[in-house]
Design an enzyme around this catalytic site. Structure first.
Site, mmCIF file in Angstrom:
data_model
loop_
_atom_site.group_PDB
_atom_site.id
_atom_site.type_symbol
_atom_site.label_atom_id
_atom_site.label_comp_id
_atom_site.label_asym_id
_atom_site.label_seq_id
_atom_site.Cartn_x
_atom_site.Cartn_y
_atom_site.Cartn_z
ATOM 1 N N GLU A 2 9.504 8.293 -17.304
ATOM 2 C CA GLU A 2 8.191 8.926 -17.507
ATOM 3 C C GLU A 2 7.651 8.619 -18.899
ATOM 4 O O GLU A 2 6.469 8.339 -19.088
ATOM 5 C CB GLU A 2 8.287 10.437 -17.307
ATOM 6 C CG GLU A 2 8.447 10.834 -15.860
ATOM 7 C CD GLU A 2 8.628 12.328 -15.715
ATOM 8 O OE1 GLU A 2 7.837 12.945 -14.993
ATOM 9 O OE2 GLU A 2 9.563 12.903 -16.315
ATOM 10 N N HIS A 6 0.837 -1.217 0.000
ATOM 11 C CA HIS A 6 0.000 0.000 0.000
ATOM 12 C C HIS A 6 0.867 1.260 0.000
ATOM 13 O O HIS A 6 0.436 2.302 0.505
ATOM 14 C CB HIS A 6 -0.949 0.052 1.204
ATOM 15 C CG HIS A 6 -1.699 -1.213 1.448
ATOM 16 N ND1 HIS A 6 -2.955 -1.467 0.938
ATOM 17 C CD2 HIS A 6 -1.352 -2.338 2.132
ATOM 18 C CE1 HIS A 6 -3.359 -2.665 1.318
ATOM 19 N NE2 HIS A 6 -2.394 -3.232 2.037
ATOM 20 N N SER A 24 15.394 21.245 -16.554
ATOM 21 C CA SER A 24 14.200 22.054 -16.753
ATOM 22 C C SER A 24 14.613 23.340 -17.466
ATOM 23 O O SER A 24 15.712 23.843 -17.268
ATOM 24 C CB SER A 24 13.590 22.368 -15.392
ATOM 25 O OG SER A 24 12.830 23.551 -15.457
ATOM 26 N N TYR A 44 -10.929 -12.511 -46.381
ATOM 27 C CA TYR A 44 -10.213 -11.239 -46.314
ATOM 28 C C TYR A 44 -11.189 -10.068 -46.424
ATOM 29 O O TYR A 44 -12.121 -10.092 -47.217
ATOM 30 C CB TYR A 44 -9.170 -11.137 -47.447
ATOM 31 C CG TYR A 44 -8.438 -9.805 -47.422
ATOM 32 C CD1 TYR A 44 -7.314 -9.614 -46.621
ATOM 33 C CD2 TYR A 44 -8.920 -8.721 -48.155
ATOM 34 C CE1 TYR A 44 -6.675 -8.384 -46.560
ATOM 35 C CE2 TYR A 44 -8.288 -7.491 -48.103
ATOM 36 C CZ TYR A 44 -7.168 -7.320 -47.307
ATOM 37 O OH TYR A 44 -6.547 -6.107 -47.246
#
Ligand code: ARG
Length: 475
Positions: free
Chosen positions: A298, A164, A285, A325
């Site tokens: 990320e 948790h 940054s 097809y």
């Protein structure tokens, strides 16, 4: 994609058609913009087909030789950037055939005997995916090796374990990393299983019903290294299950990478500070000069969206299609290509991240495991070893933890007299048993985090990952 050497006056369609396509519809219909990707496989399939036609005496050996030479010539033209089909070629299959006819004249017109684009495209796609599947396996192993090396380096490092996302019990860091090796191994096994169903040859099913031309389907299948041929011609040209299966397996790869990525992102935050990102894999940054961002994990986490999306797209595309097809199948390619490229890129990026993009902050990790109650279960286990029933021990430790929290201290700060006051079974050895390293070392059950168990696992993995020795490290 216009011009180049392709051109030529060979009409794509039979004389049934009197008018050319509306230009917008021509572009709408064409797949050449993306199925050019299948060029190598289309050539390989056509070469095998030409050889088979000669071996079955459908065409002469001389014709087959010419066809093979022509197809190889197209391969080298493409290598030199000279084969540039345009929209009017519609797709890679027509583009190659047109160019072949332009190169060889009437002989070129014999290639498509006993074949249709329907079985041809299915063959190309399977050959293409089979090759990429094998490439993906190599990169998955590279990531496993990168994780193994970090694990090997950190066989004595501790890290808090969570459930948790709350501190649960301390772990050996190598144990944590080895969990990902297991997940990636399941992915590799799953992909190998998918490969069995990718590696079935539809060639010779022709448009949908087979062909009266006396072809030898087994010969082309063998030549192209397929394990077997499709039994039913209708199934052969309308099966795209393998695209769905592959995308499902790739989705699990991405889910696993994303979980690992998420951990790295958290570990790199100031709050955790468990890893340092190296300049090789992190970015700054534009505004905040102090920042170093974990863009690689990320992006990996973010790219799950497209892979999961393509899986859904493929399923929806297939659903409800009558045999055999249907042009809808043309939509399989961009999805599959993107699933393969995205998944492979993400595996590679994560491998590089673990190879050279981050390092664990051992001192921070050691501090982290000292300052919590993640040894509370061990007090209970200590009492259990002295004959106290677990549930009773559990209740008692809960009381102690509450008392410690009120007094702003840790379990190890209580002295023996205090422990004895709580339960007579506590002895002087309790203090040592509560040290994080002892807590980890004690978890010797099979599959547990003890250093011995982890050492065993590291050894097993090093035998399993054949290329782990430095000499054959992938670059
Ligand atoms: N470009 C087509 C595809 O990607 C090739 C097969 C076309 N077959 C046909 N009967 N129109 O599916």
């Amino acid at each position: 994609m216009a011009g180049g050497v392709t051109g030529g006056s060979t009409a794509t369609w039979s004389d049934r058609f009197e008018q050319g396509l509306n230009p917008f519809i021509e572009a709408f219909n064409a797949s050449i913009g993306f199925d050019f990707n299948l060029l190598q496989e289309d050539l390989d399939g056509s070469i095998a087909h030409a050889r088979m036609l000669a071996s079955c005496d459908v065409i002469s050996a001389e014709d087959a030789d010419q066809l093979v030479q022509g197809l190889e010539r197209i391969r080298s033209e493409a290598k030199d950037g000279l084969f540039q089909p345009g929209l009017s070629d519609e797709d890679i299959h027509f583009a190659v055939e047109r160019r072949l006819i332009a190169l060889l004249g009437p002989v070129g017109k014999k290639l498509h005997t006993g074949r249709s684009r329907n079985d041809q495209v299915g063959t190309d796609l399977r050959l293409w995916l089979r090759r990429r599947l094998d490439g993906l396996d190599v990169d998955l192993e590279r990531l496993q090796i990168a994780l193994w090396q970090q694990a090997d380096h950190h066989r004595n490092t501790l890290i808090p374990g969570y459930t948790h996302l709350q501190r649960a019990q301390p772990l050996c860091l190598a144990h944590h990393l080895l969990a990902y090796l297991e997940m990636l191994q399941r992915d590799r096994d799953r992909l190998q299983d998918v490969r069995k169903r990718v590696n079935i040859c539809p060639l010779g099913a022709a448009a949908l019903a087979g062909t009266p031309v006396p072809i030898d389907r087994r010969r082309t299948a063998e030549d192209l290294d397929f394990d077997r041929i499709y039994t039913n011609s209708l199934d052969a040209v309308s099966d795209r299950d393998f695209c769905v299966e592959f995308s499902a397996a790739a989705s699990l790869v991405m889910a696993h990478l994303s979980r690992l990525a998420e951990e790295v992102i958290m570990w790199a935050s100031e709050e955790f500070a468990f890893v340092l990102l190296s300049d090789r894999c992190a970015t700054g940054s534009s505004l905040m000069p102090q920042k170093k961002n974990p863009d690689v994990p990320e992006l990996v986490r973010g790219k799950c969206g497209r892979v999961f999306g393509h899986l859904q797209g493929l399923l929806t595309m297939i659903k409800g299609l009558p045999l055999a097809y249907n042009k809808d199948f043309q939509e399989d390619k961009e999805a599959l290509f993107d699933v393969v490229r995205t998944t492979n890129d993400c595996v590679k990026a994560m491998a590089i991240l673990f190879e050279e993009g981050m390092s664990f902050r051992t001192e921070r990790l050691e501090q982290a495991v000292e300052r919590d109650f993640s040894n509370a279960t061990d007090v209970a286990d200590y009492l259990v070893a002295k004959g106290v029933p677990f549930r009773e021990a559990y209740q008692l430790v809960g009381t102690v933890v509450r008392r410690c929290l009120e007094n702003n201290c840790l379990l190890r700060d209580l002295d023996l007299a205090e422990w004895k006051g709580l339960h007579p079974a506590f002895e002087a050895d309790l203090h040592d048993a509560l040290a994080p390293r002892a807590v980890v070392a004690a978890r010797r059950s099979e599959g547990g985090t003890s250093f011995e168990r982890v050492d065993e696992q590291l050894k097993l993995w090093s035998e399993r990952l054949k290329r782990i020795d430095g000499s054959s490290q992938p670059g």
